[in-house]
Design a protein around this motif. Sequence first.
Motif, PDB file in Angstrom:
ATOM      1  N   VAL A   1       0.846  -1.188   0.000  1.00 22.88           N
ATOM      2  CA  VAL A   1       0.000   0.000   0.000  1.00 22.88           C
ATOM      3  C   VAL A   1       0.883   1.239   0.000  1.00 22.88           C
ATOM      4  O   VAL A   1       1.791   1.352   0.823  1.00 22.88           O
ATOM      5  CB  VAL A   1      -0.942   0.008   1.230  1.00 22.88           C
ATOM      6  N   VAL A   2       0.615   2.149  -0.947  1.00 22.80           N
ATOM      7  CA  VAL A   2       1.413   3.365  -1.089  1.00 22.80           C
ATOM      8  C   VAL A   2       0.476   4.569  -1.166  1.00 22.80           C
ATOM      9  O   VAL A   2      -0.493   4.559  -1.932  1.00 22.80           O
ATOM     10  CB  VAL A   2       2.284   3.316  -2.360  1.00 22.80           C
ATOM     11  N   GLN A   3       0.778   5.580  -0.387  1.00 24.58           N
ATOM     12  CA  GLN A   3       0.023   6.829  -0.461  1.00 24.58           C
ATOM     13  C   GLN A   3       0.501   7.618  -1.668  1.00 24.58           C
ATOM     14  O   GLN A   3       1.666   7.983  -1.762  1.00 24.58           O
ATOM     15  CB  GLN A   3       0.243   7.643   0.815  1.00 24.58           C
TER      16      GLN A   3
ATOM     17  N   ALA B   1      -1.572  12.533  -0.371  1.00 26.31           N
ATOM     18  CA  ALA B   1      -1.992  12.651   1.021  1.00 26.31           C
ATOM     19  C   ALA B   1      -3.343  13.360   1.081  1.00 26.31           C
ATOM     20  O   ALA B   1      -3.589  14.309   0.319  1.00 26.31           O
ATOM     21  CB  ALA B   1      -0.960  13.440   1.825  1.00 26.31           C
TER      22      ALA B   1
ATOM     23  N   THR C   1     -15.977   7.083  -3.090  1.00 21.53           N
ATOM     24  CA  THR C   1     -14.789   6.269  -3.261  1.00 21.53           C
ATOM     25  C   THR C   1     -14.781   5.732  -4.690  1.00 21.53           C
ATOM     26  O   THR C   1     -15.802   5.239  -5.167  1.00 21.53           O
ATOM     27  CB  THR C   1     -14.768   5.091  -2.271  1.00 21.53           C
TER      28      THR C   1
ATOM     29  N   LYS D   1     -12.597   3.178  -7.365  1.00 25.74           N
ATOM     30  CA  LYS D   1     -11.628   2.087  -7.421  1.00 25.74           C
ATOM     31  C   LYS D   1     -11.428   1.700  -8.884  1.00 25.74           C
ATOM     32  O   LYS D   1     -12.384   1.339  -9.572  1.00 25.74           O
ATOM     33  CB  LYS D   1     -12.154   0.895  -6.625  1.00 25.74           C
TER      34      LYS D   1
ATOM     35  N   GLY E   1      -7.898  12.177  -1.243  1.00 30.06           N
ATOM     36  CA  GLY E   1      -6.685  11.408  -0.986  1.00 30.06           C
ATOM     37  C   GLY E   1      -6.654  10.237  -1.944  1.00 30.06           C
ATOM     38  O   GLY E   1      -7.710   9.735  -2.349  1.00 30.06           O
TER      39      GLY E   1
ATOM     40  N   THR F   1      -4.738   6.406  -2.758  1.00 30.86           N
ATOM     41  CA  THR F   1      -3.899   5.295  -2.321  1.00 30.86           C
ATOM     42  C   THR F   1      -3.751   4.310  -3.482  1.00 30.86           C
ATOM     43  O   THR F   1      -4.710   4.056  -4.202  1.00 30.86           O
ATOM     44  CB  THR F   1      -4.543   4.578  -1.122  1.00 30.86           C
TER      45      THR F   1
ATOM     46  N   VAL G   1      -2.890   0.421  -4.195  1.00 31.60           N
ATOM     47  CA  VAL G   1      -2.774  -0.898  -3.593  1.00 31.60           C
ATOM     48  C   VAL G   1      -2.104  -1.802  -4.637  1.00 31.60           C
ATOM     49  O   VAL G   1      -2.666  -2.039  -5.704  1.00 31.60           O
ATOM     50  CB  VAL G   1      -4.140  -1.469  -3.185  1.00 31.60           C
TER      51      VAL G   1
END
Length: 127
Positions: free
Chosen positions: A10-12, A15, A86, A88, A113, A115, A117
């Motif tokens: 998992v990488v941000q 932010a 959200t 995806k 934000g 992220t 995955v």
Amino acid sequence: MRDQASNIGVVQAVAAAVLSATNTADPIDLIGFNAATVVINTGAIVSSGDFTAKLQESEDGSTGWTDVAAAHLSGSFPASLEANATVKVGYIGYRRYIRTVLTKNSGTSIAVGVTIVKGHPADAPVT
């Protein structure tokens, strides 16, 4: 196996913050992984803020950035990001580096934000 946490990275990418301008994230290195999913979480939109999202790819992470073709995405980004939502979208391309671009088209700002995955690791467990 029920332990998913040991099989993902998992990488941000962005932010969580209120953005009032276009944001181009730093490159995310996918080496050691065979899949990635972009997860965008939004909050409030101020003054009809209109932001769009896209994913770009590069072989070396510094040059040659191109928009990811629809054929290399699992799902699609919405025409405009909505408040309190959200999103995806999976990346099924073959380049080593990816990055997100959140483009401000009009309005004031959006709380957001992002992220990444990373999945299907070459070596597990992932720490």
